[in-house]
Design a protein around this motif. Structure first.
Motif, PDB file in Angstrom:
ATOM      1  N   SER A  92      -3.040  -6.428 -17.842  1.00 37.87           N
ATOM      2  CA  SER A  92      -1.604  -6.626 -17.647  1.00 37.87           C
ATOM      3  C   SER A  92      -1.178  -8.072 -17.471  1.00 37.87           C
ATOM      4  O   SER A  92       0.023  -8.369 -17.454  1.00 37.87           O
ATOM      5  N   GLY A  93      -2.129  -8.993 -17.321  1.00 37.47           N
ATOM      6  CA  GLY A  93      -1.768 -10.400 -17.180  1.00 37.47           C
ATOM      7  C   GLY A  93      -0.846 -10.636 -15.998  1.00 37.47           C
ATOM      8  O   GLY A  93      -1.044 -10.097 -14.902  1.00 37.47           O
ATOM      9  N   ASN A  94       0.203 -11.430 -16.206  1.00 36.63           N
ATOM     10  CA  ASN A  94       1.133 -11.759 -15.124  1.00 36.63           C
ATOM     11  C   ASN A  94       1.956 -10.563 -14.663  1.00 36.63           C
ATOM     12  O   ASN A  94       2.535 -10.594 -13.569  1.00 36.63           O
ATOM     13  N   LEU A  95       2.029  -9.521 -15.476  1.00 32.79           N
ATOM     14  CA  LEU A  95       2.773  -8.328 -15.069  1.00 32.79           C
ATOM     15  C   LEU A  95       2.204  -7.735 -13.783  1.00 32.79           C
ATOM     16  O   LEU A  95       2.947  -7.401 -12.864  1.00 32.79           O
ATOM     17  N   GLY A  96       0.893  -7.600 -13.737  1.00 29.05           N
ATOM     18  CA  GLY A  96       0.260  -6.908 -12.624  1.00 29.05           C
ATOM     19  C   GLY A  96      -0.468  -7.811 -11.645  1.00 29.05           C
ATOM     20  O   GLY A  96      -1.190  -7.308 -10.785  1.00 29.05           O
ATOM     21  N   HIS A  97      -0.282  -9.120 -11.764  1.00 27.89           N
ATOM     22  CA  HIS A  97      -1.005 -10.045 -10.891  1.00 27.89           C
ATOM     23  C   HIS A  97      -0.025 -11.065 -10.324  1.00 27.89           C
ATOM     24  O   HIS A  97       0.673 -11.755 -11.069  1.00 27.89           O
ATOM     25  N   LEU A  98       0.008 -11.120  -9.006  1.00 29.15           N
ATOM     26  CA  LEU A  98       1.021 -11.902  -8.319  1.00 29.15           C
ATOM     27  C   LEU A  98       0.444 -12.438  -7.019  1.00 29.15           C
ATOM     28  O   LEU A  98      -0.169 -11.705  -6.256  1.00 29.15           O
ATOM     29  N   ASN A  99       0.635 -13.721  -6.767  1.00 24.68           N
ATOM     30  CA  ASN A  99       0.174 -14.329  -5.515  1.00 24.68           C
ATOM     31  C   ASN A  99       1.255 -14.196  -4.449  1.00 24.68           C
ATOM     32  O   ASN A  99       1.984 -15.133  -4.145  1.00 24.68           O
ATOM     33  N   ASP A 100       1.378 -13.006  -3.913  1.00 23.64           N
ATOM     34  CA  ASP A 100       2.347 -12.733  -2.859  1.00 23.64           C
ATOM     35  C   ASP A 100       1.647 -11.904  -1.797  1.00 23.64           C
ATOM     36  O   ASP A 100       1.414 -10.714  -1.961  1.00 23.64           O
ATOM     37  N   THR A 101       1.309 -12.551  -0.699  1.00 21.41           N
ATOM     38  CA  THR A 101       0.533 -11.876   0.351  1.00 21.41           C
ATOM     39  C   THR A 101       1.359 -10.841   1.113  1.00 21.41           C
ATOM     40  O   THR A 101       0.811 -10.041   1.865  1.00 21.41           O
ATOM     41  N   LYS A 102       2.674 -10.833   0.900  1.00 18.50           N
ATOM     42  CA  LYS A 102       3.514  -9.854   1.589  1.00 18.50           C
ATOM     43  C   LYS A 102       3.469  -8.484   0.913  1.00 18.50           C
ATOM     44  O   LYS A 102       3.952  -7.499   1.464  1.00 18.50           O
ATOM     45  N   ILE A 103       2.929  -8.449  -0.313  1.00 18.78           N
ATOM     46  CA  ILE A 103       2.728  -7.173  -0.995  1.00 18.78           C
ATOM     47  C   ILE A 103       1.281  -6.745  -0.779  1.00 18.78           C
ATOM     48  O   ILE A 103       0.342  -7.428  -1.204  1.00 18.78           O
ATOM     49  N   ASN A 104       1.091  -5.630  -0.095  1.00 21.42           N
ATOM     50  CA  ASN A 104      -0.249  -5.124   0.202  1.00 21.42           C
ATOM     51  C   ASN A 104      -0.739  -4.349  -1.015  1.00 21.42           C
ATOM     52  O   ASN A 104      -0.503  -3.155  -1.150  1.00 21.42           O
ATOM     53  N   LYS A 105      -1.414  -5.035  -1.922  1.00 22.35           N
ATOM     54  CA  LYS A 105      -1.785  -4.426  -3.207  1.00 22.35           C
ATOM     55  C   LYS A 105      -3.287  -4.201  -3.318  1.00 22.35           C
ATOM     56  O   LYS A 105      -4.091  -4.946  -2.777  1.00 22.35           O
ATOM     57  N   LYS A 106      -3.631  -3.141  -4.043  1.00 25.95           N
ATOM     58  CA  LYS A 106      -5.021  -2.825  -4.348  1.00 25.95           C
ATOM     59  C   LYS A 106      -5.117  -2.526  -5.844  1.00 25.95           C
ATOM     60  O   LYS A 106      -4.238  -1.866  -6.406  1.00 25.95           O
ATOM     61  N   LEU A 267     -12.686   6.216  -3.298  1.00 29.12           N
ATOM     62  CA  LEU A 267     -12.105   7.248  -2.447  1.00 29.12           C
ATOM     63  C   LEU A 267     -11.655   6.692  -1.103  1.00 29.12           C
ATOM     64  O   LEU A 267     -10.894   7.337  -0.385  1.00 29.12           O
ATOM     65  N   ARG A 268     -12.111   5.480  -0.776  1.00 35.28           N
ATOM     66  CA  ARG A 268     -11.659   4.872   0.470  1.00 35.28           C
ATOM     67  C   ARG A 268     -10.167   4.572   0.434  1.00 35.28           C
ATOM     68  O   ARG A 268      -9.537   4.382   1.474  1.00 35.28           O
ATOM     69  N   LEU A 269      -9.578   4.541  -0.768  1.00 37.47           N
ATOM     70  CA  LEU A 269      -8.139   4.341  -0.870  1.00 37.47           C
ATOM     71  C   LEU A 269      -7.392   5.422  -0.096  1.00 37.47           C
ATOM     72  O   LEU A 269      -6.351   5.174   0.508  1.00 37.47           O
ATOM     73  N   PHE A 270      -7.933   6.639  -0.119  1.00 31.39           N
ATOM     74  CA  PHE A 270      -7.241   7.766   0.483  1.00 31.39           C
ATOM     75  C   PHE A 270      -7.441   7.826   2.004  1.00 31.39           C
ATOM     76  O   PHE A 270      -6.875   8.688   2.664  1.00 31.39           O
ATOM     77  N   LYS A 271      -8.228   6.892   2.532  1.00 28.47           N
ATOM     78  CA  LYS A 271      -8.392   6.811   3.979  1.00 28.47           C
ATOM     79  C   LYS A 271      -7.048   6.540   4.641  1.00 28.47           C
ATOM     80  O   LYS A 271      -6.807   6.906   5.795  1.00 28.47           O
TER      81      LYS A 271
END
Length: 276
Positions: A92-106, A267-271
């Motif tokens: 996804s390039g820049n679409l799915g990659h962002l340097n914003d620590t306020k977004i808790n992304k996995k 599966l740890r995502l579902f923790k």
């Protein structure tokens, strides 16, 4: 402009979603929510996950505005799961990659309903038409004209729920539409796929490890951007709709196609949803 004009109706839909979600959470005593790109499907009292590859929303001159609005929406959720890789093999390039620590992304890896099957090749070329009118019909007309001289068997999936029949050369097999299981089979039996360069299509082609040629929908900035990424990485060539010709398919010999790397859903995502 169309996107901006649709903002009032989006806000109305979000309010309706939030009201319905509140009622469902109270009735069903939910422990968590996974929202597939639905802005209003979250609840302040339980973990709520938003699934999207659009951390940035490409909209031409308004990209900065649409991206900031979407990022503000994402921050209302507990986590954001991005269906992509977080390394140089990302799709996804820049679409799915962002340097914003306020977004808790996995990053959970690409998602697809399809699986690769070892089936004998049956179609030299499969065309998948999709998207809004009139562009779907315009591309259909263009491809029917340009592919008349193609030397091989073509499966032409029109993407319309209709019983209408059309006149085509003998090497064409026409299907107005295919259900998921049928589509999975014929794609596995296809040597090359021509399709739009939407992100879902790209994830499907990765899962199937296919060679592809992309024709982005005119005016859809995201599809144009994704097609350029695939070309730059040597995965698949593309052409704009107006200028496509049969000769463009010769470019395929210089591209490697999609090669999937093995991924498993952690599966740890579902923790996040485990009750305390």
């Amino acid at each position: 402009m169309k996107l901006l004009l649709s903002v009032p109706s989006i806000i109305s839909a979000v309010k309706k979603e939030q009201k319905m979600v509140a009622e469902i959470v109270e009735k069903e005593q939910l422990s968590g929510i996974i929202s597939d790109n639905r802005f209003g499907v979250y609840h302040a009292d339980i973990p709520s996950v938003y699934v999207t590859h659009q951390l940035n929303v490409l909209s031409g001159v308004t990209t900065f505005i649409t991206s900031k609005i979407h990022q503000k929406i994402i921050k209302k959720f507990t986590e954001c799961w991005v269906p992509d890789f977080n390394d140089e093999q990302n799709l996804s390039g820049n679409l799915g990659h962002l340097n914003d620590t306020k977004i808790n992304k996995k990053y959970i890896g690409p998602l697809s309903r399809f699986k690769k099957q070892e089936l004998a090749l049956k179609y030299d070329l499969t065309v998948l038409l999709s998207g809004p009118e009139p562009q779907r019909t315009l591309l259909e007309t263009k491809l029917l004209q340009e592919l008349k001289q193609f030397n091989g068997t073509i499966l032409f999936v029109r993407g319309v729920f209709s019983e209408e029949s059309i006149d085509v050369p003998q090497n064409f097999i026409i299907k107005n539409y295919l259900l998921a299981n049928e589509l999975e089979r014929v794609l596995n039996q296809s040597k090359v796929i021509i399709s739009r360069s939407g992100y879902s299509a790209i994830m499907d082609l990765l899962a199937l490890e296919k060679k592809a040629f992309f024709i982005p929908t005119p005016g859809q900035f995201e599809q144009e951007y994704l097609a350029k990424i695939c070309e730059k990485k040597g995965i698949a060539p593309f052409a704009n709709q107006q200028n496509f010709s049969l000769k463009d398919l010769e470019k395929l010999q210089n591209y490697k196609g999609f090669k999937a790397k093995e991924t498993t859903l952690d599966l740890r995502l579902f923790k996040l949803f485990q009750s305390k």
